[in-house]
Design a protein around this motif. Structure first.
Motif, mmCIF file in Angstrom:
data_model
loop_
_atom_site.group_PDB
_atom_site.id
_atom_site.type_symbol
_atom_site.label_atom_id
_atom_site.label_comp_id
_atom_site.label_asym_id
_atom_site.label_seq_id
_atom_site.Cartn_x
_atom_site.Cartn_y
_atom_site.Cartn_z
ATOM 1 N N UNK A 195 -51.619 -2.660 28.589
ATOM 2 C CA UNK A 195 -53.025 -2.906 28.263
ATOM 3 C C UNK A 195 -53.505 -1.935 27.176
ATOM 4 N N UNK A 196 -54.189 -2.471 26.167
ATOM 5 C CA UNK A 196 -54.600 -1.656 25.024
ATOM 6 C C UNK A 196 -55.560 -0.536 25.426
ATOM 7 N N UNK A 197 -56.401 -0.773 26.429
ATOM 8 C CA UNK A 197 -57.323 0.279 26.879
ATOM 9 C C UNK A 197 -56.548 1.462 27.454
ATOM 10 N N UNK A 198 -55.466 1.164 28.183
ATOM 11 C CA UNK A 198 -54.619 2.240 28.728
ATOM 12 C C UNK A 198 -53.955 3.011 27.588
ATOM 13 N N UNK A 199 -53.474 2.286 26.585
ATOM 14 C CA UNK A 199 -52.825 2.942 25.442
ATOM 15 C C UNK A 199 -53.800 3.863 24.718
#
Length: 382
Positions: A18-22
């Motif tokens: 997930x991009x938010x986690x990245x």
């Protein structure tokens, strides 16, 4: 042999994150990097100390010269860390220090014994010189595999900086230059290495004397991973044909080590980000995935020199030999007969693999950088 600047990126099977986690992981990584990276003033102070000590030494031995090496010179230094120095001294200067007369009747043995005694005498004279110039806690260790002088330098602010000075450690200095050159090619390398080293230290899998991997070895593992995903080139293969044609002296250092690598920073700088624009968070998660899931530890050797893993069979490292266990293998880029993972055994390998898998799971599933980097607590015993 000469090869393409970048190896063909391996097709990673890492599931998307997930991009938010990245983004969250990338942000936390930069915090660690900025916290541990020395300030420009501190780095300037280290260079000034090297220059001052160089002047002190050259007043006694004009043909000698001092340089920063290790983390002090390769752009991976952490704030407050020891100052590593290498003194380059011509053989005739060491010989003039006196010593000799041992080794029995064999000429070669006599010569080796004479050289050892001359080096011991020189190291002791160097220690005395540093004491006279106000260095504190001077200790000479002339009989170590790499003889050194340890001392404390009193800085202008009144702080004591621990210093280690070795003699003629040519390969270590060339390794320093190689790593520093890699840092100039892609800005993402330094934060990645700082975070991986911080993780290894926090999880207590960073000490070769306890059967783990050294900080230098983790740095090479990061470089290898970035070569595999197209971020970093293979410096030791670029321009090799031309180097052979001009008989470049780095191709045969000390009559045995091939230490050539390209220093063409201007051409290569920034190409990695064009090849692979992945964020810091994505590259860190990929590091843990690569070594936990993809790298074949049983059969392969991490090899920065070639830009990709090579087989243990090709190096005859399939079985333990003397003190080399060859459980997890990492080739030194220049001293290619040295396995930097030689201290790891089956038990400590299990610890390393468990930590790699734990880090990948926490980062990819939860994006929890802080928990990933938490201090290891041994399980309570009954």
């Amino acid at each position: 042999e000469e090869g393409p600047p970048y190896v063909k990126p391996s097709q990673s099977k890492m599931p998307p994150v997930d991009s938010a986690k990245l983004d969250a992981v990338s942000e936390e990584m930069m915090k660690v990097f900025q916290e541990k990276m020395p300030s420009a003033d501190e780095m300037g102070m280290r260079s000034d100390i090297c220059r001052q000590l160089n002047a002190t030494i050259q007043s006694e031995w004009p043909s000698a010269h001092l340089q920063l090496f290790g983390s002090s010179g390769n752009n991976f230094c952490t704030t407050g860390s020891d100052l590593d120095l290498c003194l380059h001294v011509p053989a005739e200067v060491i010989q003039s220090s006196g010593g000799g007369g041992g080794g029995g009747n064999n000429r070669r043995n006599r010569q080796k014994e004479d050289q050892k005694k001359q080096l011991v005498n020189f190291i002791n004279k160097l220690g005395d010189r540093l004491k006279r110039k106000g260095m504190l806690g001077v200790t000479t260790i002339p009989h170590a595999r790499v003889p050194i002088v340890k001392f404390k330098y009193m800085t202008g602010s009144g702080e004591q900086l621990d210093c280690d000075m070795c003699i003629n450690n040519v390969l270590a200095c060339l390794n320093t230059d190689l790593l520093r050159t890699y840092t100039l090619l892609d800005w993402r390398l330094r934060p990645l290495v700082y975070c991986v080293k911080h993780w290894a230290k926090q999880r207590q899998i960073h000490d070769p004397y306890r059967g783990y991997l050294s900080s230098y070895t983790y740095t090479l593992l990061v470089i290898q991973c970035l070569q595999q995903c197209g971020v970093l080139p293979v410096l030791q293969s670029i321009g090799r044909k031309a180097a052979v044609e001009r008989n470049d002296p780095t191709l045969r250092v000390q009559d045995q080590y091939d230490c050539y690598f390209s220093k063409d920073v201007d051409t290569l700088q920034g190409l990695g980000e064009e090849n692979n624009p992945a964020s810091l968070g994505e590259l860190l998660i990929n590091f843990f995935y690569f070594y936990a899931k993809e790298f074949n530890i049983a059969d392969m050797v991490a090899c920065v020199r070639r830009g990709k893993p090579i087989t243990k069979k090709s190096k005859n490292w399939e079985k333990p030999r003397e003190k080399n266990r060859h459980v997890i293998c990492v080739e030194d880029p220049f001293d290619t007969d040295t396995d930097l993972g030689r201290y790891v055994d089956e038990s400590t390998l299990k610890d390393i693999l468990e930590e790699l898998q734990r880090a990948y799971k926490l980062l990819s599933e939860e994006g929890d950088f802080v928990k990933t980097m938490s201090t290891f607590t041994p399980p309570a015993t009954a």
